[in-house]
Design an enzyme around this catalytic site. Sequence first.
Site, PDB file in Angstrom:
ATOM      1  N   SER A  66       0.823  -1.214   0.000  1.00  0.00           N
ATOM      2  CA  SER A  66       0.000   0.000   0.000  1.00  0.00           C
ATOM      3  C   SER A  66       0.863   1.274   0.000  1.00  0.00           C
ATOM      4  O   SER A  66       2.003   1.256   0.435  1.00  0.00           O
ATOM      5  CB  SER A  66      -0.897   0.029   1.236  1.00  0.00           C
ATOM      6  OG  SER A  66      -1.724  -1.106   1.285  1.00  0.00           O
TER       7      SER A  66
HETATM    8  N1  SAH Z   1      -0.607  -4.704   4.321  1.00  0.00           N
HETATM    9  C1  SAH Z   1       0.002  -4.973   3.036  1.00  0.00           C
HETATM   10  C2  SAH Z   1      -0.913  -4.589   1.899  1.00  0.00           C
HETATM   11  C3  SAH Z   1      -0.869  -5.615   0.813  1.00  0.00           C
HETATM   12  S1  SAH Z   1      -2.145  -5.517  -0.400  1.00  0.00           S
HETATM   13  C4  SAH Z   1       1.362  -4.309   2.922  1.00  0.00           C
HETATM   14  O1  SAH Z   1       1.714  -3.484   3.780  1.00  0.00           O
HETATM   15  O2  SAH Z   1       2.103  -4.633   2.006  1.00  0.00           O
HETATM   16  C5  SAH Z   1      -3.412  -6.558   0.276  1.00  0.00           C
HETATM   17  C6  SAH Z   1      -3.087  -8.020   0.523  1.00  0.00           C
HETATM   18  O3  SAH Z   1      -4.310  -8.661   0.895  1.00  0.00           O
HETATM   19  C7  SAH Z   1      -2.562  -8.798  -0.690  1.00  0.00           C
HETATM   20  O4  SAH Z   1      -1.315  -9.364  -0.364  1.00  0.00           O
HETATM   21  C8  SAH Z   1      -3.629  -9.884  -0.915  1.00  0.00           C
HETATM   22  O5  SAH Z   1      -3.085 -11.128  -1.350  1.00  0.00           O
HETATM   23  C9  SAH Z   1      -4.246 -10.008   0.470  1.00  0.00           C
HETATM   24  N2  SAH Z   1      -5.597 -10.588   0.501  1.00  0.00           N
HETATM   25  C10 SAH Z   1      -6.618 -10.454  -0.374  1.00  0.00           C
HETATM   26  N3  SAH Z   1      -7.710 -11.146   0.035  1.00  0.00           N
HETATM   27  C11 SAH Z   1      -7.363 -11.761   1.200  1.00  0.00           C
HETATM   28  C12 SAH Z   1      -8.039 -12.639   2.114  1.00  0.00           C
HETATM   29  N4  SAH Z   1      -9.308 -13.055   1.899  1.00  0.00           N
HETATM   30  N5  SAH Z   1      -7.383 -13.061   3.203  1.00  0.00           N
HETATM   31  C13 SAH Z   1      -6.099 -12.681   3.447  1.00  0.00           C
HETATM   32  N6  SAH Z   1      -5.392 -11.849   2.626  1.00  0.00           N
HETATM   33  C14 SAH Z   1      -6.018 -11.407   1.510  1.00  0.00           C
END
Ligand code: SAH
Length: 217
Positions: free
Chosen positions: A67
Amino acid sequence: MNHLKDTFKHKGMRNILINELKEKGINNQDILNAFEKIPRHFFLDLAFEEQAYSNMAFQIGSGQTISHPYTVAFQTDLLEIEKGDKILEIGTGSGFQTCILCALGSKVFSIERHRDLHLKAKQIIHHFNFNPKLFFGDGYQGNQSYAPYDKILVTCGAPEIPAELKKQLKVGGIMVIPVGEGVEQKMIKLTKLNDDEFNLREYGTFKFVPMLERTVK
Ligand code: SAH
C-alpha cells in the site's frame, strides 16, 4: 541480501517521506516515529529501492501491491492504537504494515491468502526484533483461536464487512476496512458498541486490491 542495508541516504529519504505524511495531515508522532524506524525498502525488490520512499504503491509479486505509505499511515491513525493492543490484520502482503503495527507496541496477528507472499513476509520480518504471528489463510474467516481483538485492520478492498470479523472484534474495539465492489472503496471505521450494534463512519475514497475468498498455494 544486499538491499537489507539501511544507509544515511535511506534515512534521508525516509525523513522526506515523513514530512510529506505530515503535510497530508498525519500528525500522530508515534506513527511518524514508526515510519522512521522501519526501512520500507526492505520490503520491495532491489529494482525499486530508490522509489521506496516515494508515496507510491508497488508490485510485490502474485499480482499484489504494497500500500501507499500515506494509506498505511492513515489506516493506522484511524485504529487509535494503544500499546499492547491485540490487532488482527487481513492481508499481510509485503509485511510493511505488519511491522508498523509492531513498532507501535501492538501484538499482531496477520493473515495472507497467497502462500508465497506469506512466506516472503515471514523472511523479511525475521530481520526485525518483532514477533507477530503470521498465518497463511483466508481472512474472511479471521482467526477465532486468538479472538477477540482490540482492533482489526483490513488492507484489501472488501465487498462488504465480513460477519466473522465483526464477531471477533472486542466490544469497544475498532475495525478499519475499505469497503466497495469496484476499483474504489470507502474507508470505513467501525466501532463495536455491543454484540449487535456498530457505529460506522466513512473516511474518503481509496484504491485497494480486492479481498478475495480462499487461499492460493
Ligand atoms: N498490508 C500490506 C498490503 C498488501 S495488499 C502491505 O503493507 O504490504 C493486500 C493483501 O491482501 C494482498 O497481499 C492480498 O493477497 C491479500 N488478501 C486479499 N484477500 C485476502 C483474504 N481473503 N485473506 C487474506 N489476505 C487477503
